[in-house]
Design an enzyme around this catalytic site. Sequence first.
Site, PDB file in Angstrom:
ATOM      1  N   CYS A   2      30.013  49.099  43.841  1.00 42.79           N
ATOM      2  CA  CYS A   2      28.933  50.218  43.847  1.00 42.79           C
ATOM      3  C   CYS A   2      29.764  51.419  43.426  1.00 42.79           C
ATOM      4  CB  CYS A   2      28.168  50.388  44.941  1.00 42.79           C
ATOM      5  SG  CYS A   2      26.949  49.012  45.325  1.00 42.79           S
ATOM      6  N   ARG A  28      33.065  49.088  38.947  1.00 42.15           N
ATOM      7  CA  ARG A  28      32.547  48.849  40.410  1.00 42.15           C
ATOM      8  C   ARG A  28      31.391  48.009  40.628  1.00 42.15           C
ATOM      9  NH1 ARG A  28      35.435  53.058  43.114  1.00 42.15           N
ATOM     10  NH2 ARG A  28      34.457  52.592  44.878  1.00 42.15           N
ATOM     11  N   TRP A  75      26.603  46.729  42.878  1.00 38.53           N
ATOM     12  CA  TRP A  75      27.203  45.326  43.163  1.00 38.53           C
ATOM     13  C   TRP A  75      26.360  44.911  44.348  1.00 38.53           C
ATOM     14  CZ3 TRP A  75      29.505  42.498  46.681  1.00 38.53           C
ATOM     15  CH2 TRP A  75      30.251  41.210  46.220  1.00 38.53           C
ATOM     16  N   ASN A  99      27.135  53.512  48.773  1.00 40.25           N
ATOM     17  CA  ASN A  99      28.343  52.552  48.542  1.00 40.25           C
ATOM     18  C   ASN A  99      28.728  52.238  49.851  1.00 40.25           C
ATOM     19  OD1 ASN A  99      30.260  50.758  47.683  1.00 40.25           O
ATOM     20  ND2 ASN A  99      31.622  52.836  47.331  1.00 40.25           N
ATOM     21  N   GLY A 100      28.610  50.843  50.093  1.00 43.10           N
ATOM     22  CA  GLY A 100      29.124  50.293  51.613  1.00 43.10           C
ATOM     23  C   GLY A 100      27.902  49.309  52.108  1.00 43.10           C
ATOM     24  N   GLU A 474      47.879  32.901  39.810  1.00 42.75           N
ATOM     25  CA  GLU A 474      47.300  34.277  39.133  1.00 42.75           C
ATOM     26  C   GLU A 474      46.828  33.670  37.669  1.00 42.75           C
ATOM     27  OE1 GLU A 474      46.467  36.743  39.922  1.00 42.75           O
ATOM     28  OE2 GLU A 474      46.270  38.018  38.081  1.00 42.75           O
ATOM     29  N   LYS A 478      42.792  34.260  36.820  1.00 45.24           N
ATOM     30  CA  LYS A 478      42.466  35.045  35.575  1.00 45.24           C
ATOM     31  C   LYS A 478      41.671  34.081  35.008  1.00 45.24           C
ATOM     32  CE  LYS A 478      43.674  37.992  36.117  1.00 45.24           C
ATOM     33  NZ  LYS A 478      43.712  39.034  36.850  1.00 45.24           N
ATOM     34  N   GLU A 481      38.169  33.907  36.639  1.00 51.01           N
ATOM     35  CA  GLU A 481      37.466  35.172  36.423  1.00 51.01           C
ATOM     36  C   GLU A 481      36.605  35.570  35.425  1.00 51.01           C
ATOM     37  OE1 GLU A 481      39.652  38.744  39.386  1.00 51.01           O
ATOM     38  OE2 GLU A 481      40.808  37.771  37.582  1.00 51.01           O
ATOM     39  N   HIS A 497      49.159  14.344  46.105  1.00 49.49           N
ATOM     40  CA  HIS A 497      48.394  13.964  47.519  1.00 49.49           C
ATOM     41  C   HIS A 497      46.908  14.305  47.334  1.00 49.49           C
ATOM     42  CE1 HIS A 497      52.289  13.598  49.396  1.00 49.49           C
ATOM     43  NE2 HIS A 497      52.640  14.491  48.801  1.00 49.49           N
ATOM     44  N   LYS A 598      35.516  45.521  40.727  1.00 46.67           N
ATOM     45  CA  LYS A 598      37.052  45.553  40.649  1.00 46.67           C
ATOM     46  C   LYS A 598      37.475  46.387  42.004  1.00 46.67           C
ATOM     47  CE  LYS A 598      40.753  47.427  38.135  1.00 46.67           C
ATOM     48  NZ  LYS A 598      41.170  46.021  37.854  1.00 46.67           N
TER      49      LYS A 598
HETATM   50  C1  G6P Z   1      39.239  42.468  43.300  1.00 47.57           C
HETATM   51  C2  G6P Z   1      39.571  42.509  41.708  1.00 47.57           C
HETATM   52  C3  G6P Z   1      40.768  41.673  41.753  1.00 47.57           C
HETATM   53  C4  G6P Z   1      41.722  42.504  42.759  1.00 47.57           C
HETATM   54  C5  G6P Z   1      41.350  42.524  44.273  1.00 47.57           C
HETATM   55  C6  G6P Z   1      42.065  43.147  45.164  1.00 47.57           C
HETATM   56  O1  G6P Z   1      38.618  41.182  43.508  1.00 47.57           O
HETATM   57  O2  G6P Z   1      38.574  42.114  40.786  1.00 47.57           O
HETATM   58  O3  G6P Z   1      41.302  41.880  40.305  1.00 47.57           O
HETATM   59  O4  G6P Z   1      43.269  41.761  42.585  1.00 47.57           O
HETATM   60  O5  G6P Z   1      39.987  42.945  44.220  1.00 47.57           O
HETATM   61  O6  G6P Z   1      41.889  44.585  44.837  1.00 47.57           O
HETATM   62  P1  G6P Z   1      43.130  45.909  45.054  1.00 47.57           P
HETATM   63  O7  G6P Z   1      42.351  46.915  44.503  1.00 47.57           O
HETATM   64  O8  G6P Z   1      43.267  45.788  46.643  1.00 47.57           O
HETATM   65  O9  G6P Z   1      44.433  45.205  44.384  1.00 47.57           O
END
Ligand code: G6P
Length: 603
Positions: A2, A28, A75, A99-100, A474, A478, A481, A497, A598
């Site tokens: 948010c 956000r 969000w 926000n929260g 990773e 990616k 996502e 396994h 994010k």
């Molecule tokens: C969210 C983002 C990710 C990020 C994670 C941790 O899930 O979409 O891309 O890696 O948060 O965020 P930070 O700001 O703590 O690295």
Amino acid sequence: MCGIIGYTGKSNNAKEIVLTGLKNLEYRGYDSAGIALTLNNKITLFKSKGKIVNLEEKLMDDSINSSTAIAHTRWATHGEPNEINAHPHQSGKITLVHNGIIENYLDLKTYLIKQGVTFQSETDTEVACAYLNFIYQTQKDKLKCIHEACQAFRGSYAFAILFEDEPEVIYATRKDSPLIIGIGSEGNFAGSDISAILDYTSQYMLLEKGEIARLTKDQVEIFDENNAPIQKEIKQATWSATEYKKNGFEHFMLKEIHEEPSVIEQIFHSHLADETLQKIDFSKFQEIHIVACGSAMHAGMVGKYLFQNYTKIPVTVDIASEYRYNTQLINEKTLVIIISQSGETADTLAALRLAKQEKATTLAIVNVVGSTIAREASLCIYTNAGPEIAVATTKGYTSQVAILSLLVLNAMKQKGLLSKELEQNVLKDFENIHSILNQVIKNDTIYKAIAKRLYQQNDIFFIGRGIDYALCMEGSLKLKEISYIHSEAYAAGELKHGTISLIENGTPVIAIATNDKLFEKTVSNIEETKARGAYTIFITTDNLNADSFESFSDITVSLPKTTDFVQPIVVVTILQLIAYEVAKLRGCDIDKPKNLAKSVTVE
Ligand code: G6P
């Protein structure tokens, strides 16, 4: 999670000002948005489902002019994304954005219902709004009212609040969710972060837990928890508004991948002399805990392999939401490395606080200057990667890996484990990193061809060993996502396994093998998938003869060979590009993937 912005000032343009801020905050959250404008002394709400452009359309009418507004991009946590659940919420004399999460909202709601209060939405925020209004009926001092109400709230919040009887004044307060106060020549701001206000001012103040800001057109007053006025330091933003624009790129994600050569080069050059980095005395620590979420945790995995392989210091890597709620053996001899691009992730912040409470030395690796994690950790190294807007992190991740590499090299130096030869090779890599990464990015025929092969698939597997396994995690994240293709990362030796049962004729398997010692082992595992019909994409390094891979590899990618301290960054860049191209072919909203945000400021 948010985004909130508030503006009150001399300009009659509050609507445009907060819409601009909201667009900068959209990373956000973006499932619904809303705005409260003070029109002819009356607070009027406009809300819409979906992205901010939908809200903008509702506000096209030029006669909607105001000099005060609060706004929100959501969000969803409580209640589906729709107009009723969208912020701002209004109850009696109070209008607010939040926000929260108010964790005890059900208890408060039950209490308020007994008092005759009715609710329209399913949100915790409307309950907070109604509770403030309830207190305001008897406590007419606005500062006292806000304090009293906030004392009843459990959880996290950043609020921007309007009172009906003072509709051109914004009150703002926070606990465990970020909020800054901007000071402009034409008016004043409250925002979730600096991006909200940068188009209008670069001067800001940080609001601490429990403080209340009172914003009028020409004044900002801050009050402490006892309602006493306090003076705050005015800070100057280090990032500029242009860094928040796409600057000709189709997506922020692509722009941010293209920034990686310069960001990583800059880190390797400037951080060699970084004071904080030099200051860390590794002989003091018996073990290292790395704690983070998402991609930052994956960066931590690379750090673990490097630390253990090269310094023999025991390292654990934990997901912050697990670390904080399970017994941890932390003491003064533990170095807890907290990794967070945003510096605001709720679980990561809680893990940091836990580590501090147990007397560990805490070191934060953070991108956003002045963020809560950066401020609260005992030591902080900034990645200085510049603002990252795309929800899926790219340069944020590689810059974290780069800092971890430097930390390991430093620990090796201190322990007398860094040979002259290795040091020289690493320095050579640092010198060449810009051109190496550029070479990977420019060679688009290869990753575009891979993307074409992958974009219509339903399941994709990544396999590798050691650091390559961490990179698989990773690469797989990616892809998931931003393209919404199901994908899994497996330690190459573990596939048999169970998961190998999912390999069918044509199932894509992306195998990474960049470590000379593990190379043959990984190749055996690729052969095993090939024998079951897998379509294999083999990512390796150019010191090996690619011609010999034809028997088990359908597409081979040979990347420049570097030392282990740089190789992960080279490999992950192509994984980021593959994910990007796949998502593009699938027509996905690359910078704003569904359901994600994010900055995750709720746990
Ligand atoms: C969210 C983002 C990710 C990020 C994670 C941790 O899930 O979409 O891309 O890696 O948060 O965020 P930070 O700001 O703590 O690295």
